[in-house]
Design a protein around this motif. Structure first.
Motif, PDB file in Angstrom:
ATOM      1  N   PRO A  51       0.815  -1.229   0.000  1.00 19.77           N
ATOM      2  CA  PRO A  51       0.000   0.000   0.000  1.00 19.77           C
ATOM      3  C   PRO A  51       0.843   1.271   0.000  1.00 19.77           C
ATOM      4  O   PRO A  51       0.458   2.269  -0.601  1.00 19.77           O
ATOM      5  N   LYS A  52       2.015   1.252   0.644  1.00 24.77           N
ATOM      6  CA  LYS A  52       2.887   2.439   0.623  1.00 24.77           C
ATOM      7  C   LYS A  52       3.414   2.689  -0.779  1.00 24.77           C
ATOM      8  O   LYS A  52       3.533   3.835  -1.210  1.00 24.77           O
ATOM      9  N   ALA A  53       3.727   1.609  -1.485  1.00 27.44           N
ATOM     10  CA  ALA A  53       4.193   1.754  -2.871  1.00 27.44           C
ATOM     11  C   ALA A  53       3.072   2.306  -3.751  1.00 27.44           C
ATOM     12  O   ALA A  53       3.327   3.099  -4.653  1.00 27.44           O
ATOM     13  N   ALA A  54       1.837   1.913  -3.481  1.00 19.85           N
ATOM     14  CA  ALA A  54       0.698   2.441  -4.246  1.00 19.85           C
ATOM     15  C   ALA A  54       0.550   3.939  -3.999  1.00 19.85           C
ATOM     16  O   ALA A  54       0.316   4.707  -4.940  1.00 19.85           O
ATOM     17  N   THR A  55       0.719   4.359  -2.759  1.00 18.72           N
ATOM     18  CA  THR A  55       0.637   5.783  -2.437  1.00 18.72           C
ATOM     19  C   THR A  55       1.753   6.550  -3.134  1.00 18.72           C
ATOM     20  O   THR A  55       1.530   7.619  -3.701  1.00 18.72           O
ATOM     21  N   ARG A  56       2.960   6.005  -3.118  1.00 19.25           N
ATOM     22  CA  ARG A  56       4.099   6.639  -3.776  1.00 19.25           C
ATOM     23  C   ARG A  56       3.852   6.735  -5.294  1.00 19.25           C
ATOM     24  O   ARG A  56       4.088   7.784  -5.905  1.00 19.25           O
ATOM     25  N   LEU A  57       3.351   5.649  -5.888  1.00 18.90           N
ATOM     26  CA  LEU A  57       3.048   5.627  -7.316  1.00 18.90           C
ATOM     27  C   LEU A  57       2.005   6.688  -7.659  1.00 18.90           C
ATOM     28  O   LEU A  57       2.135   7.412  -8.652  1.00 18.90           O
ATOM     29  N   TYR A  58       0.982   6.813  -6.819  1.00 17.60           N
ATOM     30  CA  TYR A  58      -0.061   7.810  -7.045  1.00 17.60           C
ATOM     31  C   TYR A  58       0.523   9.223  -6.983  1.00 17.60           C
ATOM     32  O   TYR A  58       0.236  10.056  -7.843  1.00 17.60           O
ATOM     33  N   LYS A  59       1.356   9.484  -5.983  1.00 18.16           N
ATOM     34  CA  LYS A  59       1.933  10.820  -5.844  1.00 18.16           C
ATOM     35  C   LYS A  59       2.825  11.171  -7.030  1.00 18.16           C
ATOM     36  O   LYS A  59       2.820  12.312  -7.505  1.00 18.16           O
ATOM     37  N   GLU A  60       3.576  10.196  -7.519  1.00 16.77           N
ATOM     38  CA  GLU A  60       4.403  10.430  -8.716  1.00 16.77           C
ATOM     39  C   GLU A  60       3.520  10.757  -9.920  1.00 16.77           C
ATOM     40  O   GLU A  60       3.819  11.669 -10.695  1.00 16.77           O
ATOM     41  N   ALA A  61       2.449  10.004 -10.072  1.00 16.82           N
ATOM     42  CA  ALA A  61       1.529  10.255 -11.191  1.00 16.82           C
ATOM     43  C   ALA A  61       0.847  11.610 -11.033  1.00 16.82           C
ATOM     44  O   ALA A  61       0.689  12.345 -12.021  1.00 16.82           O
ATOM     45  N   GLN A  62       0.477  11.936  -9.819  1.00 13.03           N
ATOM     46  CA  GLN A  62      -0.180  13.218  -9.561  1.00 13.03           C
ATOM     47  C   GLN A  62       0.734  14.374  -9.986  1.00 13.03           C
ATOM     48  O   GLN A  62       0.286  15.311 -10.652  1.00 13.03           O
ATOM     49  N   GLU A  63       2.007  14.297  -9.639  1.00 18.57           N
ATOM     50  CA  GLU A  63       2.969  15.329 -10.039  1.00 18.57           C
ATOM     51  C   GLU A  63       3.120  15.387 -11.557  1.00 18.57           C
ATOM     52  O   GLU A  63       3.159  16.471 -12.138  1.00 18.57           O
ATOM     53  N   ARG A  64       3.184  14.226 -12.183  1.00 17.65           N
ATOM     54  CA  ARG A  64       3.331  14.146 -13.644  1.00 17.65           C
ATOM     55  C   ARG A  64       2.122  14.796 -14.330  1.00 17.65           C
ATOM     56  O   ARG A  64       2.270  15.554 -15.285  1.00 17.65           O
ATOM     57  N   PHE A  65       0.937  14.505 -13.832  1.00 22.79           N
ATOM     58  CA  PHE A  65      -0.273  15.072 -14.425  1.00 22.79           C
ATOM     59  C   PHE A  65      -0.342  16.580 -14.198  1.00 22.79           C
ATOM     60  O   PHE A  65      -0.752  17.332 -15.093  1.00 22.79           O
ATOM     61  N   LEU A  66       0.067  17.030 -13.020  1.00 23.96           N
ATOM     62  CA  LEU A  66       0.045  18.467 -12.738  1.00 23.96           C
ATOM     63  C   LEU A  66       0.983  19.236 -13.663  1.00 23.96           C
ATOM     64  O   LEU A  66       0.695  20.387 -14.020  1.00 23.96           O
ATOM     65  N   GLU A  67       2.083  18.609 -14.059  1.00 20.96           N
ATOM     66  CA  GLU A  67       3.030  19.259 -14.965  1.00 20.96           C
ATOM     67  C   GLU A  67       2.394  19.612 -16.307  1.00 20.96           C
ATOM     68  O   GLU A  67       2.851  20.546 -16.976  1.00 20.96           O
TER      69      GLU A  67
END
Length: 86
Positions: A51-67
């Motif tokens: 679950p921590k890896a899922a949270t990390r993956l989501y945060k990385e994607a969130q940053e990518r999308f915000l860019e």
């Protein structure tokens, strides 16, 4: 190719979540802005017991999308949404 890989990840989710997670990461690298593949990757990582890896993956994607000016739905919303069609 991505659709076939996505179908393979779906098929492996229950029986081999570690392999599903590995393939899902490859899929997401191929299509980093596809929310359906992001959702599939998040599900695979969670099923693999990370679950921590899922949270990390989501945060990385969130940053990518915000860019690129896009906003992702929340993590829980993505995980609860119906899986994309195979």
């Amino acid at each position: 190719l991505t659709q076939a890989l996505g179908s393979r990840v779906e098929a492996l989710l229950e029986g081999d979540p570690q392999e599903a997670s590995r393939l899902a990461q490859i899929l997401l690298e191929m299509e980093p802005y596809d929310t359906g593949f992001l959702q599939l990757s998040l599900r695979a990582v969670q099923r693999a017991g990370s679950p921590k890896a899922a949270t990390r993956l989501y945060k990385e994607a969130q940053e990518r999308f915000l860019e690129v000016g896009e906003v992702l739905p929340g993590l829980e919303a993505l995980l609860q949404a119906a899986p994309p069609p195979a």
